[in-house]
Design a protein around this motif. Structure first.
Motif, PDB file in Angstrom:
ATOM      1  N   GLU A 124      46.217 -42.059   9.988  1.00 60.68           N
ATOM      2  CA  GLU A 124      45.499 -42.464   8.820  1.00 60.68           C
ATOM      3  C   GLU A 124      44.986 -41.301   8.187  1.00 60.68           C
ATOM      4  O   GLU A 124      44.970 -41.330   6.840  1.00 60.68           O
ATOM      5  CB  GLU A 124      44.496 -43.618   9.222  1.00 60.68           C
ATOM      6  N   ARG A 125      44.137 -40.694   9.042  1.00 59.55           N
ATOM      7  CA  ARG A 125      43.448 -39.578   8.151  1.00 59.55           C
ATOM      8  C   ARG A 125      44.324 -38.206   7.920  1.00 59.55           C
ATOM      9  O   ARG A 125      44.057 -37.634   7.004  1.00 59.55           O
ATOM     10  CB  ARG A 125      42.253 -38.848   9.001  1.00 59.55           C
ATOM     11  N   GLY A 126      45.411 -38.461   8.590  1.00 61.83           N
ATOM     12  CA  GLY A 126      46.383 -37.206   8.090  1.00 61.83           C
ATOM     13  C   GLY A 126      47.222 -37.685   7.054  1.00 61.83           C
ATOM     14  O   GLY A 126      48.081 -36.930   6.562  1.00 61.83           O
ATOM     15  N   LYS A 127      47.351 -39.012   6.669  1.00 63.48           N
ATOM     16  CA  LYS A 127      48.010 -39.489   5.379  1.00 63.48           C
ATOM     17  C   LYS A 127      49.361 -39.235   5.712  1.00 63.48           C
ATOM     18  O   LYS A 127      50.390 -38.935   4.867  1.00 63.48           O
ATOM     19  CB  LYS A 127      47.631 -38.966   4.225  1.00 63.48           C
ATOM     20  N   PHE A 128      50.086 -39.673   6.987  1.00 63.53           N
ATOM     21  CA  PHE A 128      51.478 -39.607   7.344  1.00 63.53           C
ATOM     22  C   PHE A 128      52.238 -40.763   6.612  1.00 63.53           C
ATOM     23  O   PHE A 128      51.573 -41.776   6.449  1.00 63.53           O
ATOM     24  CB  PHE A 128      51.637 -39.751   8.987  1.00 63.53           C
ATOM     25  N   GLN A 178      50.256 -52.929  10.889  1.00 65.56           N
ATOM     26  CA  GLN A 178      50.617 -53.581   9.945  1.00 65.56           C
ATOM     27  C   GLN A 178      49.690 -53.671   8.612  1.00 65.56           C
ATOM     28  O   GLN A 178      49.830 -53.728   7.432  1.00 65.56           O
ATOM     29  CB  GLN A 178      50.791 -55.066  10.140  1.00 65.56           C
ATOM     30  N   THR A 179      48.275 -53.180   8.758  1.00 62.92           N
ATOM     31  CA  THR A 179      47.393 -53.104   7.837  1.00 62.92           C
ATOM     32  C   THR A 179      47.242 -51.435   7.445  1.00 62.92           C
ATOM     33  O   THR A 179      46.179 -51.247   6.725  1.00 62.92           O
ATOM     34  CB  THR A 179      46.010 -53.618   8.282  1.00 62.92           C
ATOM     35  N   CYS A 180      48.169 -50.681   8.165  1.00 64.84           N
ATOM     36  CA  CYS A 180      47.796 -49.203   7.941  1.00 64.84           C
ATOM     37  C   CYS A 180      48.733 -48.477   6.791  1.00 64.84           C
ATOM     38  O   CYS A 180      49.563 -49.375   6.410  1.00 64.84           O
ATOM     39  CB  CYS A 180      48.140 -48.462   9.218  1.00 64.84           C
ATOM     40  N   SER A 181      48.590 -47.452   6.317  1.00 64.82           N
ATOM     41  CA  SER A 181      49.413 -46.867   5.290  1.00 64.82           C
ATOM     42  C   SER A 181      50.583 -46.285   5.596  1.00 64.82           C
ATOM     43  O   SER A 181      51.406 -45.837   4.658  1.00 64.82           O
ATOM     44  CB  SER A 181      48.299 -45.943   4.612  1.00 64.82           C
ATOM     45  N   PHE A 182      50.901 -46.202   6.799  1.00 69.28           N
ATOM     46  CA  PHE A 182      52.069 -45.419   7.269  1.00 69.28           C
ATOM     47  C   PHE A 182      52.867 -46.519   7.908  1.00 69.28           C
ATOM     48  O   PHE A 182      52.780 -47.520   8.359  1.00 69.28           O
ATOM     49  CB  PHE A 182      51.779 -44.536   8.638  1.00 69.28           C
ATOM     50  N   GLU A 183      54.334 -46.418   7.956  1.00 72.16           N
ATOM     51  CA  GLU A 183      55.380 -46.980   8.575  1.00 72.16           C
ATOM     52  C   GLU A 183      55.478 -46.647  10.042  1.00 72.16           C
ATOM     53  O   GLU A 183      55.450 -45.598  10.543  1.00 72.16           O
ATOM     54  CB  GLU A 183      56.617 -46.989   7.874  1.00 72.16           C
TER      55      GLU A 183
END
Length: 463
Positions: A124-128, A178-183
């Motif tokens: 999340e903090r890495g914005k992967f 499922q609630t995170c920004s990465f797949e």
């Protein structure tokens, strides 16, 4: 349309953009991250489709990573992976970012040293773009029932334990992702075809449609392809595979056929750094060909200095014999010259003549003559008076490889952004030149991958 992406694992593989191979000079007071350049910053051609970064390499805010100093770890978490890797420029926006836990780096531990909380925070903090679940690597692999019967029961039990850990983590990771920004990617491990199929099926049952195939880096190519063929029949039609840490690029068409849409590997770089390999894409055959880059050892390097210190009489005898046989064109007859001076003069003559040969002002015969003389005085095998015929044949074969590389001048026709700086930037010589050669290899492999993918898609269109 079929897809296949090549990811390059980040291991802080920098080069000094100010390095000059001719003078062997570099940035004063060079700082690796601040002054160094990533492959995608120094190449004119595309280096890779994506980069893979491991939590084990970067570390957490509380735990030191394998490759990152604490200051760099903090910068990574503060700005994110794209900013830290300098992929935030418009020309790099299509380079994808994948993260994993780095299971290979803790293979010897009983359990993964990281938690799912730490892994998700890293992603999340890495914005992967993609994040791989927390796994525990399995290395034993039996390609068939006969091999499985020979696999020790303790190895099977340990493999099963690690598979259970991996799948349990995958279930929790998927639910929370499922609630995170990465797949999310799940990891399939196995010690046999059946156990791999079981892992894939369980991951698909959790909801995964992106699955990495792990632990097969030591496998033989036929065994890997046979496994993928089975998995391609058993998987859900929408499931995409990623090969973790392995990409034998000549098999890209087979990978695509079996549902593999991406892979990561450092092999092209490491073949350049440690193997001395220089890749060339043969556009007539659409194949990658490997040449052995000519080696010019650094006279002032510890290895050569130690050789001089331990082998002065032998080196003197070799120089006298080479002089008698007219094997070099400089004058070393002055008895006041030290052995260091003799070796240094042979090195300078070799480099000057190769540069002159590259520009066309010296013919190949004179340049190769100087190269051979320096190789014979700095390669300890040539100094062995008891050398066997087998070793002599190996040396002769190696010299032929060097001869072919120099004569073909492959680097002159390459516009990757490294080779066009000249032979002294890609010669087998120093960390900077060897790493540059490896980075050149990355561009060749990515170009090859693009051609292979186009061929597959064109054939699909014809059908």
């Amino acid at each position: 349309m079929k897809q296949f992406d090549f990811y390059f694992p980040d291991n802080k593989d920098f080069v000094d953009p100010e390095f000059n191979g001719i003078t062997n000079t570099r940035t004063k007071h060079y700082r690796q991250y601040d002054d160094g350049a990533y492959p995608h910053e120094i190449l004119n051609k595309k280096a890779y489709d994506g980069m893979l970064v491991s939590l084990a390499a970067v570390g957490t805010m509380q735990r030191k990573g394998k490759y990152y100093e604490q200051e760099l770890t903090e910068d990574f978490y503060f700005g994110g992976a794209r900013e830290f890797l300098r992929l935030n420029k418009p020309e790099h926006q299509d380079i994808k970012l994948m993260g994993d836990c780095g299971a290979f780096d803790y293979v010897g531990e009983f359990e993964p040293p990281f938690s799912i909380d730490e892994l998700i925070e890293f992603y999340e903090r890495g914005k992967f773009d993609y994040g791989i679940s927390l796994d525990h690597i399995v290395f034993p692999y039996a390609k068939d029932d006969e091999a499985l019967a020979k696999l020790p029961h303790p190895d099977i039990a340990e493999s099963e334990r690690r598979i259970t850990i991996t799948l349990d983590n995958a279930k929790e990771f998927y639910e929370r992702s499922q609630t995170c920004s990465f797949e999310a990617y799940g990891v399939a491990h196995g010690y046999s075809v059946k156990s791999f199929v079981r892992s894939v099926k369980e991951l698909e049952g959790m909801g995964y449609r992106r699955i990495t195939i792990g632990g097969m880096i030591k496998s033989k190519t036929p065994d890997l392809l046979a496994l993928l063929e089975v998995l391609s029949r058993e998987k859900h039609p929408d499931t995409q595979f990623h090969l973790l840490g392995i990409c034998r690029f000549e098999n890209i068409d087979s990978y695509i056929k079996y549902g593999v849409t991406s892979a990561d590997s450092t092999s092209p770089l490491m073949q350049g750094i440690k193997g001395g390999k220089y890749y060339e894409l043969n556009h007539m055959t659409s194949k990658v060909e490997e040449s052995l880059s000519a080696r010019i050892r650094q006279c002032d390097h510890t290895n050569v200095q130690n050789l001089i210190e331990s082998s002065r009489p032998l080196m003197k005898a070799v120089i006298v014999q080479m002089s008698a046989d007219n094997e070099f064109d400089i004058d070393l007859s002055n008895t006041a010259l030290s052995m260091n001076e003799c070796v240094k003069r042979l090195e300078v003559d070799c480099i000057e003549k190769l540069i002159a040969y590259e520009s066309g002002s010296v013919d190949f015969e004179h340049a190769f003559k100087a190269f051979c003389a320096y190789e014979k005085i700095t390669n300890p095998k040539y100094l062995n008076p008891l050398i066997s015929q087998v070793e002599k044949n190996k040396l002769a074969k190696e010299m032929e490889h060097y001869k072919t590389f120099l004569k073909d001048k492959l680097w002159v026709h390459c516009s990757c952004g490294i080779c066009d700086k000249g032979i002294m930037n890609i010669i087998f010589r120093s960390n900077q030149t060897n790493r540059r050669r490896g980075i050149h290899n990355l561009s060749v492999i990515t170009e090859f991958k693009t051609i292979m993918l186009k061929q597959v898609n064109d054939n699909e269109g014809c059908n």
